[in-house]
Write a protein that holds these residues in place. Structure first.
Motif, mmCIF file in Angstrom:
data_model
loop_
_atom_site.group_PDB
_atom_site.id
_atom_site.type_symbol
_atom_site.label_atom_id
_atom_site.label_comp_id
_atom_site.label_asym_id
_atom_site.label_seq_id
_atom_site.Cartn_x
_atom_site.Cartn_y
_atom_site.Cartn_z
ATOM 1 N N ILE A 28 0.837 -1.203 0.000
ATOM 2 C CA ILE A 28 0.000 0.000 0.000
ATOM 3 C C ILE A 28 0.870 1.251 0.000
ATOM 4 O O ILE A 28 0.625 2.191 -0.755
ATOM 5 C CB ILE A 28 -0.960 0.006 1.214
ATOM 6 C CG1 ILE A 28 -1.974 -1.122 1.079
ATOM 7 C CG2 ILE A 28 -1.664 1.338 1.353
ATOM 8 C CD1 ILE A 28 -2.769 -1.388 2.346
ATOM 9 N N ILE A 29 1.921 1.258 0.833
ATOM 10 C CA ILE A 29 2.818 2.411 0.919
ATOM 11 C C ILE A 29 3.480 2.672 -0.430
ATOM 12 O O ILE A 29 3.509 3.804 -0.915
ATOM 13 C CB ILE A 29 3.879 2.204 2.025
ATOM 14 C CG1 ILE A 29 3.203 2.221 3.395
ATOM 15 C CG2 ILE A 29 4.951 3.275 1.959
ATOM 16 C CD1 ILE A 29 4.080 1.743 4.527
ATOM 17 N N HIS A 30 3.994 1.615 -1.058
ATOM 18 C CA HIS A 30 4.648 1.775 -2.362
ATOM 19 C C HIS A 30 3.664 2.280 -3.412
ATOM 20 O O HIS A 30 4.000 3.127 -4.237
ATOM 21 C CB HIS A 30 5.251 0.455 -2.829
ATOM 22 C CG HIS A 30 6.497 0.078 -2.107
ATOM 23 N ND1 HIS A 30 7.441 0.995 -1.697
ATOM 24 C CD2 HIS A 30 6.964 -1.121 -1.710
ATOM 25 C CE1 HIS A 30 8.420 0.364 -1.096
ATOM 26 N NE2 HIS A 30 8.163 -0.928 -1.070
ATOM 27 N N GLU A 31 2.437 1.753 -3.369
ATOM 28 C CA GLU A 31 1.404 2.152 -4.322
ATOM 29 C C GLU A 31 1.107 3.645 -4.208
ATOM 30 O O GLU A 31 1.026 4.349 -5.212
ATOM 31 C CB GLU A 31 0.135 1.369 -3.996
ATOM 32 C CG GLU A 31 -0.595 0.830 -5.178
ATOM 33 C CD GLU A 31 -1.711 -0.095 -4.735
ATOM 34 O OE1 GLU A 31 -2.760 0.409 -4.272
ATOM 35 O OE2 GLU A 31 -1.517 -1.323 -4.829
ATOM 36 N N ILE A 32 0.955 4.125 -2.976
ATOM 37 C CA ILE A 32 0.634 5.536 -2.747
ATOM 38 C C ILE A 32 1.796 6.431 -3.177
ATOM 39 O O ILE A 32 1.599 7.460 -3.816
ATOM 40 C CB ILE A 32 0.246 5.781 -1.270
ATOM 41 C CG1 ILE A 32 -1.094 5.093 -0.981
ATOM 42 C CG2 ILE A 32 0.150 7.267 -0.963
ATOM 43 C CD1 ILE A 32 -1.504 5.088 0.472
#
Length: 43
Positions: free
Chosen positions: A27-31
């Motif tokens: 999720i962090i990488h996606e954001i």
């Protein structure tokens, strides 16, 4: 269904469960990727 926001993801990174940490990292990488794309698009 779990929350998909940045604050929740960082909180889940402290979990001892590996699957939870991997999900949070994703999720962090996606954001971050989306944020970077928006910056490039604006220029």
């Amino acid at each position: 269904m779990e929350k998909q926001d940045l604050a929740s993801a960082y909180r889940r990174m402290k979990s001892p469960n590996i699957k939870t940490r991997k999900r949070a990292l994703k999720i962090i990488h996606e954001i971050k990727r989306a944020k970077q794309r928006n910056l490039l698009k604006e220029k």
